[in-house]
Design a protein around this motif. Structure first.
Motif, PDB file in Angstrom:
ATOM      1  N   VAL A 174      30.323  61.546  25.194  1.00  0.00           N
ATOM      2  CA  VAL A 174      30.395  62.030  23.806  1.00  0.00           C
ATOM      3  C   VAL A 174      31.780  62.603  23.544  1.00  0.00           C
ATOM      4  O   VAL A 174      32.548  62.836  24.485  1.00  0.00           O
ATOM      5  CB  VAL A 174      29.325  63.130  23.514  1.00  0.00           C
ATOM      6  N   ASP A 175      32.053  62.865  22.262  1.00  0.00           N
ATOM      7  CA  ASP A 175      33.365  63.409  21.880  1.00  0.00           C
ATOM      8  C   ASP A 175      33.400  64.906  22.184  1.00  0.00           C
ATOM      9  O   ASP A 175      33.070  65.739  21.335  1.00  0.00           O
ATOM     10  CB  ASP A 175      33.583  63.138  20.377  1.00  0.00           C
ATOM     11  N   THR A 176      33.755  65.246  23.420  1.00  0.00           N
ATOM     12  CA  THR A 176      33.829  66.647  23.830  1.00  0.00           C
ATOM     13  C   THR A 176      34.906  66.791  24.893  1.00  0.00           C
ATOM     14  O   THR A 176      35.531  65.796  25.276  1.00  0.00           O
ATOM     15  CB  THR A 176      32.461  67.139  24.351  1.00  0.00           C
ATOM     16  N   ASN A 177      35.108  68.011  25.359  1.00  0.00           N
ATOM     17  CA  ASN A 177      36.073  68.191  26.451  1.00  0.00           C
ATOM     18  C   ASN A 177      35.715  69.434  27.260  1.00  0.00           C
ATOM     19  O   ASN A 177      35.028  70.338  26.768  1.00  0.00           O
ATOM     20  CB  ASN A 177      37.506  68.257  25.912  1.00  0.00           C
ATOM     21  N   THR A 192      26.138  68.298  20.561  1.00  0.00           N
ATOM     22  CA  THR A 192      25.808  69.710  20.365  1.00  0.00           C
ATOM     23  C   THR A 192      24.692  70.179  21.304  1.00  0.00           C
ATOM     24  O   THR A 192      24.513  71.368  21.501  1.00  0.00           O
ATOM     25  CB  THR A 192      25.412  70.025  18.903  1.00  0.00           C
ATOM     26  N   THR A 193      23.929  69.239  21.859  1.00  0.00           N
ATOM     27  CA  THR A 193      22.865  69.658  22.786  1.00  0.00           C
ATOM     28  C   THR A 193      23.059  69.147  24.218  1.00  0.00           C
ATOM     29  O   THR A 193      22.708  69.836  25.175  1.00  0.00           O
ATOM     30  CB  THR A 193      21.467  69.193  22.298  1.00  0.00           C
ATOM     31  N   PHE A 200      16.111  69.068  19.002  1.00  0.00           N
ATOM     32  CA  PHE A 200      16.931  69.353  17.831  1.00  0.00           C
ATOM     33  C   PHE A 200      17.261  70.842  17.863  1.00  0.00           C
ATOM     34  O   PHE A 200      16.363  71.672  18.038  1.00  0.00           O
ATOM     35  CB  PHE A 200      16.184  69.025  16.526  1.00  0.00           C
ATOM     36  N   GLN A 201      18.526  71.191  17.734  1.00  0.00           N
ATOM     37  CA  GLN A 201      18.885  72.610  17.698  1.00  0.00           C
ATOM     38  C   GLN A 201      19.961  72.865  16.657  1.00  0.00           C
ATOM     39  O   GLN A 201      20.979  72.179  16.647  1.00  0.00           O
ATOM     40  CB  GLN A 201      19.396  73.077  19.069  1.00  0.00           C
ATOM     41  N   GLU A 202      19.696  73.860  15.804  1.00  0.00           N
ATOM     42  CA  GLU A 202      20.743  74.338  14.905  1.00  0.00           C
ATOM     43  C   GLU A 202      21.461  75.452  15.666  1.00  0.00           C
ATOM     44  O   GLU A 202      21.068  76.631  15.598  1.00  0.00           O
ATOM     45  CB  GLU A 202      20.107  74.856  13.614  1.00  0.00           C
ATOM     46  N   GLY A 203      22.463  75.046  16.451  1.00  0.00           N
ATOM     47  CA  GLY A 203      23.062  75.912  17.467  1.00  0.00           C
ATOM     48  C   GLY A 203      23.503  77.284  17.000  1.00  0.00           C
ATOM     49  O   GLY A 203      23.152  78.296  17.605  1.00  0.00           O
ATOM     50  N   SER A 204      24.247  77.321  15.882  1.00  0.00           N
ATOM     51  CA  SER A 204      24.822  78.610  15.493  1.00  0.00           C
ATOM     52  C   SER A 204      23.744  79.582  15.027  1.00  0.00           C
ATOM     53  O   SER A 204      23.846  80.792  15.269  1.00  0.00           O
ATOM     54  CB  SER A 204      25.912  78.430  14.442  1.00  0.00           C
ATOM     55  N   THR A 205      22.666  79.066  14.377  1.00  0.00           N
ATOM     56  CA  THR A 205      21.565  79.954  13.955  1.00  0.00           C
ATOM     57  C   THR A 205      20.845  80.500  15.181  1.00  0.00           C
ATOM     58  O   THR A 205      20.575  81.707  15.286  1.00  0.00           O
ATOM     59  CB  THR A 205      20.552  79.167  13.078  1.00  0.00           C
ATOM     60  N   VAL A 206      20.563  79.611  16.124  1.00  0.00           N
ATOM     61  CA  VAL A 206      19.872  80.054  17.347  1.00  0.00           C
ATOM     62  C   VAL A 206      20.742  81.070  18.084  1.00  0.00           C
ATOM     63  O   VAL A 206      20.249  82.087  18.581  1.00  0.00           O
ATOM     64  CB  VAL A 206      19.537  78.848  18.263  1.00  0.00           C
TER      65      VAL A 206
END
Ligand code: UT7
Length: 332
Positions: free
Chosen positions: A28-31, A155-156, A217-223
């Motif tokens: 994925v597009d990450t580093n 994101t997950t 599914f996770q809404e990361g910043s809210t969690v």
């Protein structure tokens, strides 16, 4: 004299395969820099192969635990497995583990409380011991998160890993063991962290598979916001109601979801990093597996009578803390 439930052994297990940040960069597009600075994670373990479910992790952990504590599997009264990735929706993964290890006289069931699952299961198990109903109870926290992670979702997929562990609980009349437990649930959190399909509301169809609705599914910043506040609040609250100062606490045993959440919790408790169990860099977030994995990693540093605060926050939302006094010295 009040009977308490004390942990008399811990063992854990992780699969061999290491998925590191470098390999994720090819998926994925990450580093590595982003993952390390935002989460503290460097690598996680993945359980590969056909027909390998969470029971593999639970079975290996319990086999090691029985051996280490010199316990005959037929003496076990109850096995509780905390997991959100059971081998099958039913029967319970705990039943499969019980059969695999020869716990012929035990009954067993699973608990679904996501990242707080081990705290929930440990609390329930302790009640069976305190009432005198049972003498030997095993609590497993284990998850094969790779089975419900979408490896196209950056994101997950960078967060989760596979692994878990188990503890043996026995009665004691000494002032040791589970002293207090504080558990919470807020069902409105389901909107922000869930797996949409595969349950009774939305059974599997070609459409749900195509839409990748069988993964987290996770809404990361809210969690993240909830986790930071709730895990710190509950840890501070359990210290306060047990008249514990930071100096009384030997170890914080935090759920390993994000190093920034762990740091915030430790700060709120007034505890320095030298007293915080941390292995997120090696295993990532193994959901119900993180707390027993921490206890196992740090077992050799724990002393009889040490005050430990276990704390977690996760899907549900669920969160909580347990105050326990460690039951044995390292060189048993
Ligand atoms: O254990 C169960 C409970 N779960 C948790 O406690 C997890 C709580 N949440 C978290 O740990 C964090 O929210 C995450 C690690 C999931 C995400 O970190 P964040 O600092 O909250 O990032 P974010 O979601 O606010 O995203 C910031 C940026 C976004 O880009 P833009 O919109 O600012 O351009 C994302 O698209 O980072 C981007 N991003 C990434 N970049 C590189 C998101 N994921 C990645 C990634 N690599 N893997």
């Amino acid at each position: 004299m009040k009977k308490r439930a004390v942990i008399t052994g811990v063992h854990a297990w992780v699969p061999d395969y290491i998925l590191d940040n470098k390999e994720l960069e090819t998926m994925v597009d990450t580093n590595d820099e982003w993952i390390t600075s935002r989460t503290g994670i460097k690598e996680r373990r993945i359980l590969k192969g056909e027909n390998q479910g969470t029971s593999v992790i639970g079975t290996e952990a319990v086999k090691g635990l029985l051996e280490k504590t010199n316990t005959n599997p037929e003496e076990i009264d109850l096995i509780i497995c905390a997991t959100v990735t059971p081998d099958m929706l039913f029967p319970a993964t705990a039943n499969i583990v019980a059969d695999n290890v020869g716990a012929k006289n035990s009954y067993s069931f699973d608990i679904s409380a996501a990242c707080s699952g081990f705290l929930y299961a440990l609390t329930i198990a302790s009640k069976f011991i305190e009432t005198g109903a049972h003498k030997k109870v095993i609590v497993i926290g284990a998850d094969k998160m790779s089975s419900i992670v979408n490896y196209q979702d950056r994101t997950t997929c960078i967060i989760f890993g596979d692994g878990g562990g188990a503890v043996l609980l026995e009665p004691t009349e000494e002032s040791l063991g589970i002293m207090d437990s504080l558990l919470h649930t807020d069902g409105s959190g389901a909107d922000f962290l869930h797996m949409r399909a595969g349950g009774s509301r939305k059974p599997a169809t070609l459409e749900t598979v195509k839409n990748r609705e069988h993964s987290v599914f996770q809404e990361g910043s809210t969690v993240f916001k909830f986790a930071v506040t709730k895990m710190a609040d509950v840890s501070a609250e359990i210290m306060k109601r047990n008249q514990l100062d930071a100096k009384d606490v030997a170890w914080l045993v935090p759920h390993q979801a994000n190093k920034r959440i762990i740091d915030a919790t430790a700060n709120r408790m007034g505890i320095g990093p030298e007293k915080v169990m941390l292995n997120i860099e090696k295993y990532g977030n193994t959901t119900a597996g993180t707390l027993p994995l921490c206890l196992w990693d740090y077992e050799s540093q724990l002393k009889k009578g040490d005050n430990l605060i276990l704390a977690a926050f996760g899907g549900g939302f669920t969160w909580g803390a347990i105050y326990l006094k460690w039951g044995y010295d390292p060189q048993r």
